[in-house]
Write a protein that holds these residues in place. Structure first.
Motif, short mmCIF file in Angstrom:
data_model
loop_
_atom_site.label_atom_id
_atom_site.label_comp_id
_atom_site.label_asym_id
_atom_site.label_seq_id
_atom_site.Cartn_x
_atom_site.Cartn_y
_atom_site.Cartn_z
N GLY A 113 0.84 -1.34 0.07
CA GLY A 113 0.12 0.07 0.03
C GLY A 113 0.85 1.12 0.04
O GLY A 113 0.28 2.50 -0.10
N LYS A 114 2.07 1.09 0.07
CA LYS A 114 2.95 2.37 -0.05
C LYS A 114 3.48 2.77 -1.44
O LYS A 114 3.47 1.77 -2.53
N PRO A 115 3.81 4.09 -1.92
CA PRO A 115 4.17 4.22 -3.02
C PRO A 115 5.55 3.83 -3.23
O PRO A 115 6.41 3.72 -2.35
N VAL A 116 5.82 3.32 -4.67
CA VAL A 116 6.94 2.78 -5.04
C VAL A 116 7.82 4.03 -6.26
O VAL A 116 6.95 4.37 -7.10
N MET A 117 8.94 4.39 -5.86
CA MET A 117 9.39 5.36 -6.64
C MET A 117 10.45 4.65 -7.47
O MET A 117 10.71 3.42 -7.38
N LEU A 118 10.71 5.38 -8.75
CA LEU A 118 11.56 4.85 -9.82
C LEU A 118 12.94 4.47 -9.20
O LEU A 118 13.61 3.35 -9.42
N ALA A 119 13.55 5.22 -8.00
CA ALA A 119 14.75 4.84 -7.54
C ALA A 119 14.76 3.48 -6.65
O ALA A 119 15.63 2.99 -6.62
N ASP A 120 13.37 3.24 -6.19
CA ASP A 120 13.44 1.80 -5.71
C ASP A 120 13.45 0.78 -6.60
O ASP A 120 13.59 -0.47 -6.06
N ILE A 121 13.39 0.76 -7.74
CA ILE A 121 13.42 -0.17 -8.65
C ILE A 121 14.46 -0.31 -9.69
O ILE A 121 14.38 -0.96 -10.44
N TRP A 122 15.11 1.01 -9.51
CA TRP A 122 16.39 1.23 -10.69
C TRP A 122 17.49 0.49 -10.28
O TRP A 122 17.99 0.46 -9.00
N PRO A 123 18.16 -0.27 -11.13
CA PRO A 123 19.19 -1.20 -10.80
C PRO A 123 20.49 -0.26 -10.86
O PRO A 123 20.55 0.97 -11.31
N THR A 124 21.41 -0.60 -9.94
CA THR A 124 22.85 0.20 -9.94
C THR A 124 23.76 -0.37 -11.17
O THR A 124 23.38 -1.54 -11.52
N HIS A 125 24.45 0.25 -11.47
CA HIS A 125 25.61 0.00 -12.83
C HIS A 125 26.19 -1.57 -12.30
O HIS A 125 26.27 -2.38 -12.89
N THR A 126 26.66 -1.71 -10.96
CA THR A 126 27.13 -2.72 -10.62
C THR A 126 26.29 -4.09 -10.66
O THR A 126 26.56 -5.14 -11.13
N ASP A 127 24.96 -3.81 -10.10
CA ASP A 127 23.91 -4.91 -10.64
C ASP A 127 23.76 -5.34 -11.90
O ASP A 127 23.93 -6.60 -12.39
N VAL A 128 23.83 -4.35 -12.90
CA VAL A 128 23.82 -4.73 -13.95
C VAL A 128 24.84 -5.28 -14.94
O VAL A 128 24.90 -6.30 -15.66
N GLN A 129 26.06 -4.89 -14.34
CA GLN A 129 27.35 -5.23 -14.99
C GLN A 129 27.69 -6.66 -14.59
O GLN A 129 27.96 -7.66 -15.38
N SER A 130 27.01 -7.17 -13.11
CA SER A 130 27.26 -8.51 -12.63
C SER A 130 26.30 -9.16 -13.39
O SER A 130 26.96 -10.54 -13.94
N ALA A 131 25.32 -9.04 -13.85
CA ALA A 131 24.41 -9.96 -14.48
C ALA A 131 24.92 -10.05 -16.07
O ALA A 131 24.75 -11.00 -16.58
N VAL A 132 25.33 -8.84 -16.41
CA VAL A 132 25.91 -9.33 -17.76
C VAL A 132 26.97 -10.10 -17.88
O VAL A 132 26.98 -11.06 -18.85
N ASP A 133 28.16 -9.96 -17.08
CA ASP A 133 29.10 -10.70 -17.12
C ASP A 133 28.82 -12.12 -16.93
O ASP A 133 29.52 -13.20 -17.31
N SER A 134 27.94 -12.59 -16.05
CA SER A 134 27.48 -13.78 -15.78
C SER A 134 26.63 -14.65 -16.54
O SER A 134 26.35 -15.73 -16.74
N SER A 135 25.92 -13.76 -17.35
CA SER A 135 24.75 -14.38 -18.24
C SER A 135 25.07 -14.29 -19.76
O SER A 135 24.33 -14.96 -20.51
N VAL A 136 25.92 -13.36 -20.19
CA VAL A 136 26.04 -13.14 -21.79
C VAL A 136 27.57 -13.89 -21.92
O VAL A 136 28.60 -13.39 -21.79
N LEU A 137 27.21 -15.25 -22.88
CA LEU A 137 28.30 -15.87 -22.81
C LEU A 137 28.62 -16.22 -24.20
O LEU A 137 27.53 -16.27 -25.07
N PRO A 138 29.94 -16.30 -24.64
CA PRO A 138 30.27 -16.80 -26.13
C PRO A 138 29.64 -17.94 -26.79
O PRO A 138 29.32 -17.88 -27.96
N GLU A 139 29.41 -19.06 -25.82
CA GLU A 139 28.78 -20.12 -26.57
C GLU A 139 27.42 -19.90 -26.68
O GLU A 139 26.63 -20.79 -27.83
#
Length: 940
Positions: free
Chosen positions: A625-651
């Protein structure tokens, strides 16, 4: 008949060998030209070095001369800057290959088939009509978002795609078998530019010449304006019209004026919260103001080294939006890393590194900065989250200013004001079928729309009732080659979806959500990261692999929403991660369209409106029931880069592109009929033999004056190729729609203008048929409407053109600045020619469209400096004469124009002929490039 000059081979003795890591290969060394005193290689922009290598390697004393090589080798900062009346320095360029997409590729293959038919009629050998350089066509523009927000959307959309496009696909399968050097990437693989970036491009090719193996820089032209995306990989390439691409396919060089090269220095690095999309919108705004139309832009500086290759490709992709021929990033260490990340072999990567370092094509932070025509600087740290719209990609809006800008545009652009009242009227529908409103409801709505208190209308659809109003987001699409190639912004969108689901946010029911990845690799890394399930939960299910919403293949809105938007004249919004938002392009019911990064697309889908300040107002209300701001759901650069490094693979890349040509069983099952000549079918509504070559005579006729011409369309500034030749929906009551219905095609089976580009009968009727084009010969109207003169009768542009044709009256078009902005759409020139347009008078032209007009035998003219049709007092009702047109025509000469009025003295002025080179003049003299090439092949 004169014989061709004796061909020279390597007149500069530049051919040498080098070690590739897998044996020796030839190399045409640019350093040899420096030894001979013709150039200083380090001072040349990298993009010019690639053009110079092509000239040097192809120098045969005939198509490419020694003088051509010397002229390009002597490029300086001032070369290419034209003074008034200067025809410029012309240089030839022979790209290594050609890339097509199916909307523009089908008419290319149709023209090749027509050339074979014409060659046979003239008594020549049809087999001479064959691509002489490698050509790849990627079928990516035919999938449409009919089904969405469901697990079955992808399969259902693919099924519809094959049903709708069966004739086109049968034709392309014939072409795949009939032509040499021609490959087709089947539907459902990805967007042409992403497939090119991830697989087709090699950066350096090994081919055979007279002395054996030779290495050369990968280079190309493509029949899509966003071919420039490949410039981010250090591959020189740009978009051309289909007819120009056909010339390259048939062995003709591209003749171009010596380009200006604008250097854009990038410093710093992107701040937290900013994305590659925000960067490219900033670059687009900045470079549009710098007026880089028709120029090369080359990026340099320490900031380049901080950027991922995907970010570079995002910037290069939008070169047409800032108007440049290309936005080039030289090959460097990041290029090599990207090649490895996308599954290229180690031998391929080693070849690229060794060759580019040998040739002086490899950039480091320590290499000398080339000389540029001018320089522009951008500090990456100043980039802020942004959108662009509501009509043009260069109109950037900082996210913090979005709400105030929306309110201003709603009033000033659309003549509406948001109200403070309650929703008015109601539309009911079951299963997407609307009920007609009562007459009282329509009358009430008409009052309400005019009333500043009007907030919108309630909709009932599929068991839900909800309001829509001005600003309601009805389309939220993660789409387009620009951003779906970039793992960082795609992963960011998935992370926003994940946090939104965890907070309990949902997308309002009036939002049509869609996810159209640029390749199947995106699906692989979404699944690997586990983000796919969160995107699915908020309606961003995968709908197809191709260019969807950005090209106008957004599919229909649910009928209750579409009908209410039309009835109440609502200004609703689309938010898409694309590169184009021109009027009438995205969806006929959506007037305001905004380009945004994929994570912002998700955020606006959740908010459900563009009438919001996402930096200070909540995106929605969470499960607590509480408002959700954009900052509450926006990922950090570290979050994004970590997911890219572990998920985007040459194979993933290796698996998806292994034997990509035969991976689609539906494509493989299409039967192929016919031999070297295509069997034209008069009953087909998709593929017809175009009339350009049907009555071709072997000899060239004289250039004759254009006399007694009438104006077909009187247009303002920034008329796009979408305005001239729409790619999207075909209206039921339009000339094209009526033609198709008369041929037995039901409106539900119309498909799109883009899909019907193989049929001139549809496309000619669709020329100037965009629902948002405003012809000032018919003031107060929108769409393809004009006045037939002198009687003043108002009718469709097509009907008027046919009436003028019967009266044997040639036609002209008058326009403002940047005429032909946007896609490399050859039908914008072909359709104008078939309507009877013989000349266009404009303040200025976008590069590709000007070239296409010449290649169709239409004369592009520019008003004298500083003048417009308004300032000259023209109304479009005059009779136009061009008495000086004759065989003495010269590139960029001044040409007298006489506009005769019913009363008063004629208006006389001199216009500049925008035939820019002698080769273009040859095309115009022959009636077009196809006629030129065919006559040459007949004689040779």
């Amino acid at each position: 008949m004169a014989t061709a000059p004796t061909l020279l081979i390597d007149p500069f003795s530049a051919r040498d060998t080098f070690e590739t890591g897998n044996g020796k290969a030839g190399i045409y060394r640019l350093s040899k030209l420096e030894e001979l005193g013709h150039t200083k290689v380090a001072a040349l922009p990298y993009s010019i070095r690639v053009l110079l290598e092509s000239c040097l390697r192809n120098c045969d004393g005939y198509t490419v001369t020694e003088d051509d090589v010397k002229k390009l080798a002597n490029w300086t900062a001032s070369r290419g800057v034209l003074a008034p009346g200067d025809s410029g320095v012309e240089v030839p360029f022979k790209p290594a290959r050609v890339v097509l997409q199916d909307f523009t590729g089908v008419p290319c293959v149709v023209d090749l088939a027509a050339m074979r038919s014409a060659m046979q009629r003239l008594g020549g050998d049809p087999e001479k009509i064959n691509p002489l350089v490698p050509v790849d066509l990627v079928i990516d523009h035919s999938v449409q978002v009919d089904y969405f927000a469901s697990d079955t959307a992808l399969d259902l959309n693919i099924e519809l795609e094959f049903t709708r496009n069966r004739e086109r696909y049968e034709f392309l399968r014939w072409g795949q078998e009939a032509f040499d050097n021609f490959r087709v990437v089947p539907p459902g693989t990805g967007i042409v530019h992403q497939v090119n970036l991830e697989y087709l491009a090699k950066c350096v090719f090994l081919l055979d010449d007279h002395a054996g193996k030779v290495a050369l820089p990968d280079s190309l032209v493509g029949t899509d304006s966003h071919t420039t995306m490949i410039d981010g990989l250090g591959v020189v390439g740009w978009g051309v019209g289909g007819i120009e691409a056909e010339g390259v396919m048939l062995g003709q060089p591209i003749y171009m004026l010596m380009p200006e090269v604008v250097g854009m220095q990038l410093i710093g690095k992107l701040p937290a919260g900013a994305t590659a999309t925000d960067l490219v919108l900033t670059v687009t705004e900045l470079l549009r103001k710098e007026k880089v139309v028709g120029k090369f832009v080359e990026f340099y500086g320490d900031g380049v080294s901080t950027m991922s290759l995907a970010d570079r490709a995002t910037i290069a992709n939008m070169s047409p939006e800032y108007g440049a021929t290309m936005g080039f990033f030289p090959i460097d260490e990041e290029t090599l890393r990207y090649l490895r990340r996308t599954g290229r072999t180690e031998a391929e990567v080693e070849l690229v590194e060794r060759y580019t370092k040998e040739q002086g094509l490899f950039r480091t932070d320590d290499t000398p900065i080339p000389t540029f025509t001018k320089t522009v600087k951008l500090d990456l740290s100043t980039v802020v989250p942004s959108l662009a719209g509501p009509k043009r990609p260069q109109d950037r809006i900082a996210l913090t200013d979005m709400k105030s800008t929306w309110k201003r545009d709603l009033d000033e652009v659309y003549g509406k004001r948001p109200g403070n009242g309650t929703p008015q009227g109601r539309w009911e529908g079951e299963g997407g079928q609307p009920a007609e409103p009562a007459a009282s409801a329509v009358a009430e709505a008409a009052v309400a729309v005019a009333d500043p208190g009007f907030d919108g209308v309630d909709i009932a659809n599929n068991g839900e009732t909800f309001p829509i109003q001005h600003g309601s987001v009805v389309i939220a699409a993660i789409t387009s080659c620009t951003n779906t190639s970039n793992p960082s912004v795609m992963i960011a969108a998935g992370l926003v979806a994940k946090k939104a689901v965890e907070k309990g946010l949902t997308v309002p029911p009036h939002v049509k959500t869609s996810l159209a990845p640029g390749s199947r690799v995106v699906t692989d890394y979404f699944e690997k990261s586990g983000l796919d399930k969160y995107l699915d939960q908020i309606g961003f299910n995968t709908v197809g692999y191709g260019c969807t919403t950005c090209i106008g293949n957004s599919g229909p809105l649910p009928e209750p929403i579409a009908n209410a938007v039309s009835e109440y004249d609502l200004v609703v919004s689309g938010v898409l991660s694309g590169n184009r938002n021109f009027e009438g392009r995205i969806n006929p019911h959506v007037k305001a369209n905004y380009l945004a990064s994929p994570p912002l697309v998700v955020a606006y889908a959740l908010a459900g409106t563009t009438d919001i300040d996402l930096t200070n107002e909540p995106v929605g209300t969470g499960k607590n029931g509480k408002p959700v701001m954009l900052a509450d759901i926006w990922p950090t650069h570290t979050d994004v880069q970590s997911a890219v490094d572990s998920s985007v693979l040459p194979e993933m890349f290796q698996a998806q592109y292994d034997n990509v040509w035969a991976k689609n069983p539906k494509w493989n099952a299409i039967e192929v009929t016919g031999g070297e000549l295509y069997e034209w079918n008069d009953a087909s509504t998709y593929i017809q033999e175009p009339p350009f070559l049907v009555d071709l005579k072997p000899e060239v006729e004289s250039i004759k004056p254009i006399m007694g011409a009438r104006c077909l369309a009187l247009l303002g500034d920034s008329v796009t190729t979408d305005h001239i030749s729409p790619a999207g929906a075909i209206a039921k009551d339009s000339p094209a729609g009526k033609f198709l219905q008369a041929a037995g095609v039901e409106p539900r089976d119309f498909n799109s203008y883009g899909a019907r580009r193989g049929n001139d009968r549809v496309m000619t009727r669709g020329t100037f048929a965009n629902i948002r084009i405003r012809n000032q010969l018919a003031p107060g109207t929108e769409g393809g409407v004009t006045q037939h003169l002198p009687d003043g009768q108002e009718m469709s542009i097509y009907d008027a053109a046919m009436k003028y044709r019967d009266e044997k009256i040639p036609l002209v078009v008058l326009a403002g600045s940047e005429y032909g902005t946007g896609s490399s759409r050859d039908w914008a020139a072909k359709g104008a020619f078939l309507l009877g347009v013989r000349a266009v008078l404009a303040v200025s032209y976008e590069r590709i469209h000007r070239s296409n007009l010449v290649m169709m035998g239409v004369l592009p003219l520019e008003f004298p400096g500083g003048e417009t049709w308004e300032s000259l007092g023209l109304t479009g009702k005059e009779i136009f004469d061009f008495p000086e047109l004759n065989d003495n025509l010269k590139p960029r000469q001044s040409l007298k124009v006489i506009a005769k009025r019913t009363e008063g003295k004629p208006i006389e002025f001199s216009a500049t002929v925008r035939i820019d080179t002698p080769v273009e003049l040859d095309y115009y003299r022959n009636g077009g490039i196809l006629q030129t090439v065919l006559r040459k092949l007949m004689k040779g």
